[in-house]
Design a protein around this motif. Structure first.
Motif, PDB file in Angstrom:
ATOM      1  N   VAL A   1       0.783  -1.118   0.082  1.00 31.08           N
ATOM      2  CA  VAL A   1       0.022   0.104  -0.041  1.00 31.08           C
ATOM      3  C   VAL A   1       0.947   1.186   0.019  1.00 31.08           C
ATOM      4  O   VAL A   1       0.839   2.415  -0.859  1.00 31.08           O
ATOM      5  CB  VAL A   1      -0.960   0.049   1.206  1.00 31.08           C
ATOM      6  CG1 VAL A   1      -1.723   1.288   1.248  1.00 31.08           C
ATOM      7  CG2 VAL A   1      -1.737  -1.149   1.091  1.00 31.08           C
ATOM      8  N   VAL A   2       1.991   1.187   0.851  1.00 31.16           N
ATOM      9  CA  VAL A   2       2.645   2.392   1.132  1.00 31.16           C
ATOM     10  C   VAL A   2       3.362   2.505  -0.524  1.00 31.16           C
ATOM     11  O   VAL A   2       3.475   3.624  -0.801  1.00 31.16           O
ATOM     12  CB  VAL A   2       4.031   2.072   2.102  1.00 31.16           C
ATOM     13  CG1 VAL A   2       5.120   3.234   1.829  1.00 31.16           C
ATOM     14  CG2 VAL A   2       3.349   2.204   3.396  1.00 31.16           C
ATOM     15  N   PHE A   3       3.848   1.568  -1.029  1.00 30.83           N
ATOM     16  CA  PHE A   3       4.504   1.668  -2.378  1.00 30.83           C
ATOM     17  C   PHE A   3       3.501   2.127  -3.352  1.00 30.83           C
ATOM     18  O   PHE A   3       3.824   3.185  -4.125  1.00 30.83           O
ATOM     19  CB  PHE A   3       4.760   0.312  -3.028  1.00 30.83           C
ATOM     20  CG  PHE A   3       5.149   0.474  -4.551  1.00 30.83           C
ATOM     21  CD1 PHE A   3       6.334   0.795  -5.001  1.00 30.83           C
ATOM     22  CD2 PHE A   3       4.157  -0.294  -5.308  1.00 30.83           C
ATOM     23  CE1 PHE A   3       6.518   0.983  -6.295  1.00 30.83           C
ATOM     24  CE2 PHE A   3       4.350  -0.161  -6.888  1.00 30.83           C
ATOM     25  CZ  PHE A   3       5.499   0.319  -7.373  1.00 30.83           C
ATOM     26  N   ALA A   4       2.100   1.714  -3.430  1.00 31.45           N
ATOM     27  CA  ALA A   4       1.081   2.389  -4.173  1.00 31.45           C
ATOM     28  C   ALA A   4       0.971   3.851  -4.079  1.00 31.45           C
ATOM     29  O   ALA A   4       1.099   4.753  -4.938  1.00 31.45           O
ATOM     30  CB  ALA A   4      -0.175   1.871  -4.093  1.00 31.45           C
ATOM     31  N   VAL A   5       0.881   4.477  -2.539  1.00 34.23           N
ATOM     32  CA  VAL A   5       0.724   5.604  -2.418  1.00 34.23           C
ATOM     33  C   VAL A   5       2.066   6.675  -2.902  1.00 34.23           C
ATOM     34  O   VAL A   5       1.935   7.584  -3.627  1.00 34.23           O
ATOM     35  CB  VAL A   5       0.675   5.740  -0.966  1.00 34.23           C
ATOM     36  CG1 VAL A   5       0.529   7.295  -0.608  1.00 34.23           C
ATOM     37  CG2 VAL A   5      -0.813   5.251  -0.484  1.00 34.23           C
ATOM     38  N   VAL A   6       3.340   6.052  -2.572  1.00 38.47           N
ATOM     39  CA  VAL A   6       4.380   6.634  -2.813  1.00 38.47           C
ATOM     40  C   VAL A   6       4.647   7.010  -4.148  1.00 38.47           C
ATOM     41  O   VAL A   6       4.852   7.987  -4.677  1.00 38.47           O
ATOM     42  CB  VAL A   6       5.553   6.078  -2.003  1.00 38.47           C
ATOM     43  CG1 VAL A   6       6.915   6.890  -2.462  1.00 38.47           C
ATOM     44  CG2 VAL A   6       5.553   6.322  -0.695  1.00 38.47           C
TER      45      VAL A   6
END
Lengths: 321, 455
Positions: free
Chosen positions: B67-72
């Motif tokens: 999820v963090v990857f998606a957001v960043v």
């Protein structure tokens, strides 16, 4: 550019008008001229108005003006002839004396016509003149640097200036006056205490204002800037020679000169560098001729006093170079 | 254990320890206050003692990291797109501001030239003056409307322009009556423009140029952040899979594998797009945008010099300051243009502009030579006649035309090159968000399936 003799090139360089922007060659070329001027400066006492006898006394002419072309080869007149034109410092915005007629684009006026007479005598053609438009403050430096041969620009003869340049005999008499709004109730300059008065830098007029410390002086480079400031309401009055102010009144129906007598007497002379007194004598000869043949009166009537003609000031001589 | 403390302060007592907490109720020294951190660690360790719990934790971390990857990835790619878009906007503003300056200088050159000619100003010249003023006003309005445009300064410039036109009108009115004071009004007008409008515009140009440079620089640091997050996400996914491989009989966990692939692919797409955009931005910055700046600068300087030429002639022998300024301006303009024209990628218009500037300088040399040699009228004619091959105005017009064409071509190129990268960046951002979230779901499914097997 064609170089016509050494002096031409000197003048061109001294004017700094080289097309290539070479400042170094400028200084070297000017050097010989500025050396002579430094001597003059060294000889003059600094501040107090020097005594030079009668300021309007000039050098007596060597008899009548010789015929065109009849000048001895080592004189300044011969240099002008070999150059083919007279280089003159003038004003371009002094209505009636030296101004650029906006309708024709040509310089006109009483001073300009004086130059035409000199050019006619030296070169045989009244129009062989190269004009350089100068501010009041630039007049003396331009003569001393050799940028111009002669200055005809409502220039007052006085002892301070005699130390820096030579003058012809007096060719016109003016006086310092004050210009105010037509609705002003001021009668003399003393009624203008605390008011703003515009004057040109480097003029005798601005020096005279030192006697009126309560007047707020607004100095400008060009006296015609005074008229702009006056019309814009930035200054309340202008001081200048009555001749110049007459030109302003002619351009602005809402202006008038004070009716009080002139503050000073301003004798006008043609300015010439100190290095060639023979040219001063020659020009004085031309002025005498203008008196004899009525040219002066004709010009006075044309430019200044169509109704009540003035008399040409009587020349005073006796000064030695 | 310890004797009850007496009121007499014992000299032997440790000096630092204060008396206040008197051990009135002596408790065992072992039972100190419980350290919450240690307790937590202990609990975590106890929790992680069994495999399912460990897997659960790794699963939660993997999902979170996806999820963090998606957001960043989404944010960095969008940010780069918007900084490059703002670079594009500021670059366009630079061109607008420069066009205000050239319009004003053209107007001034026409006003002074009309004066120089004398007489009733020719309709061509007064029309040219009107057109320049109109286009300056339009450009000012346009630039002020531009988002982030410095409206306050531009409004001030607008005020100066209307005062300027007032003074020029006054000069013309005086001229028409044959009053030489018109010259003084014109002088004041020119000074007003040069002291109160042009420096302000120059300031704004510098400001916008700095903003362009900042935007380009800001887009550089983003890929490092994306790369770091990508490495972290992939690392977690791999560790989880290796752990599963070691602790179970299965070789592959489909969910985690799908998640890894999604992250790898979208990460690669994101990084690739980003580096493409960065390279494109760099080449725009050092190529077309640098050319836009150079041409615009050369135009402003050349127009300024053209005014100086007229002012030198008006000053008639005492205009040395203007002539010096002319020389330094044209030298700088030529320097900007020649650098460009000598480049392999120089356009035809750029080469023509540099040539025209050179020819104009040659005409100017003739004008000065005429004036210096005492042929002022001839110099004025050469400087002011509107047509005629080889006249200053004609040669300058060809410089104007060529440099304007070159400027338009280059600024169009800046616009389209930067527009060309913003769309892929937005697309890559969308792909990363979708892929990252999909990876999170896949990882979640993969891990929870495996967990079920423990029950």
């Amino acid at each position: 550019m064609t170089v016509r003799g050494r002096l031409t090139s000197l003048l061109v360089v001294a004017g700094g008008l080289l097309v290539a922007s070479g400042c170094t060659s400028n200084t070297t070329a000017v050097a010989p001229i500025s050396t002579t001027t430094t001597t003059v400066v060294a000889a003059s006492p600094a501040t107090t108005p020097p005594d030079c006898g009668n300021p309007v006394a000039s050098f007596a002419p060597d008899g009548p003006v010789p015929a065109v072309g009849d000048v001895s080869p080592d004189t300044f007149m011969a240099k002008i002839r070999s150059r083919g034109r007279l280089v003159a410092g003038v004003s371009a915005d002094t209505l009636l004396f030296g101004y650029r007629n906006p309708l024709t684009g040509k310089l006109e006026g009483f001073d300009i016509d004086m130059l035409h007479q000199v050019a006619k005598a030296v070169l045989g053609d009244p129009n062989r003149i190269q004009y350089k438009v100068l501010t009041y403050a630039q007049r003396i430096p331009a003569l001393r640097k050799g940028d111009v041969d002669i200055v005809a620009d409502v220039m007052t003869i006085n002892c301070t200036r005699w130390q820096q340049i030579d003058f012809s005999a007096e060719y016109f008499t003016a006086g310092q006056q004050v210009l105010v709004r037509k609705d002003s109730s001021a009668r003399t300059i003393n009624d203008l205490d605390g008011k703003k008065m515009c004057a040109a830098r480097g003029s005798t007029n601005i020096d005279e204002l030192k006697k009126y410390p309560r007047i707020v002086v607004v100095p400008v480079d060009d006296i015609s800037d005074c008229l702009v400031l006056f019309q814009q309401g930035s200054v309340d009055s202008i001081t200048g020679d009555n001749t110049v102010l007459a030109g302003f009144v002619a351009q602005d129906p809402y202006a008038k000169q004070l009716t009080a007598p002139a503050l000073t007497r301003e004798p006008y002379g043609l300015g010439i560098a100190k290095t060639h007194p023979e040219f001063v004598r020659y020009v004085n000869g031309v002025l005498e001729q203008m008196h004899t043949d009525g040219t002066w009166s004709r010009l006075d009537a044309r430019w200044l006093n169509p109704a009540t003609p003035d008399k040409q000031p009587t020349p005073v001589y006796g000064r030695q170079p | 254990m310890t004797p009850t403390p007496t009121v007499v302060p014992p000299p032997a007592a440790p000096p630092a320890t204060s008396l206040p907490p008197p051990p009135t109720t002596p408790t065992g020294p072992a039972v100190v206050r419980p350290d919450p951190l240690k307790q937590l660690f202990r609990r975590v360790a106890a929790y992680l003692a069994d495999s399912p719990s460990r897997l659960r934790v790794m699963g939660v971390l993997s999902v979170t990291m996806c999820v963090v990857f998606a957001v960043v990835a989404g944010i960095t790619l969008l940010t780069q797109s918007s900084t490059l878009a703002s670079a594009k906007g500021h670059a366009a503003q630079v061109v607008r501001l420069e066009s205000i300056r050239t319009s004003l200088l053209t107007a001034d050159a026409n006003a002074t030239n009309a004066f120089l000619v004398g007489g009733l100003e020719s309709s061509a010249v007064s029309k040219a003056y009107d057109t320049s003023i109109a286009s300056a006003s339009a450009s000012i309005a346009d630039a002020a409307a531009h988002e982030g445009g410095d409206a306050a300064v531009l409004h001030q410039v607008n005020g100066v322009v209307s005062r300027y036109t007032g003074l020029v009108a006054e000069a013309q009115a005086n001229n028409r009556q044959g009053f030489p004071v018109g010259a003084a009004y014109l002088r004041q007008a020119t000074a007003l423009l040069r002291n109160e409008a042009l420096p302000q515009l120059d300031y704004l140009v510098r400001l916008e140029q700095a903003r362009v440079t900042d935007a380009f620089a800001a887009s550089d640091g983003l890929s490092a952040l994306l790369r770091a997050v990508l490495v972290l996400a992939l690392g977690l996914l791999l560790v989880t899979q290796v752990w599963l491989f070691v602790h179970s009989r299965r070789t592959f966990n489909i969910g985690l594998l799908v998640a890894t692939l999604a992250v790898v692919v979208s990460g690669a797409v994101g990084l690739k797009t980003m580096s493409f955009a960065t390279h494109r931005a760099e080449s725009v910055q050092h190529g077309d945008y640098a050319a836009v700046t150079a041409i615009a600068d050369a135009r402003v300087k050349a127009f300024d010099a053209k005014s100086d030429e007229s002012l030198t002639l008006i000053a008639r022998g005492s205009g040395q300051a203007y002539e010096t300024s002319f020389q330094s301006l044209t030298t700088a303009a030529a320097y900007s243009l020649l650098g460009l024209a000598n480049h392999v990628h120089a356009s035809g218009a750029e080469i023509r502009a540099a040539d025209a500037l050179r020819s104009y300088h040659a005409v100017h040399t003739t004008i000065r030579a005429d004036d210096d040699a005492g042929y002022w009228d001839q110099a004025v004619r050469l400087a002011t006649e509107q047509s005629g091959a080889g006249s200053a105005n004609e040669v300058f017009a060809s410089f104007d035309e060529a440099s304007q064409q070159a400027l338009e071509a280059r600024s169009y190129q800046v616009h389209s090159d930067l527009s060309g990268v913003t769309t892929p960046l937005i697309a890559a951002s969308a792909v990363s968000v979708v892929a990252g979230l999909a990876a999170a779901i896949a990882a979640g499914i993969g891990v929870s399936r495996r967990l079920r097997e423990y029950r």
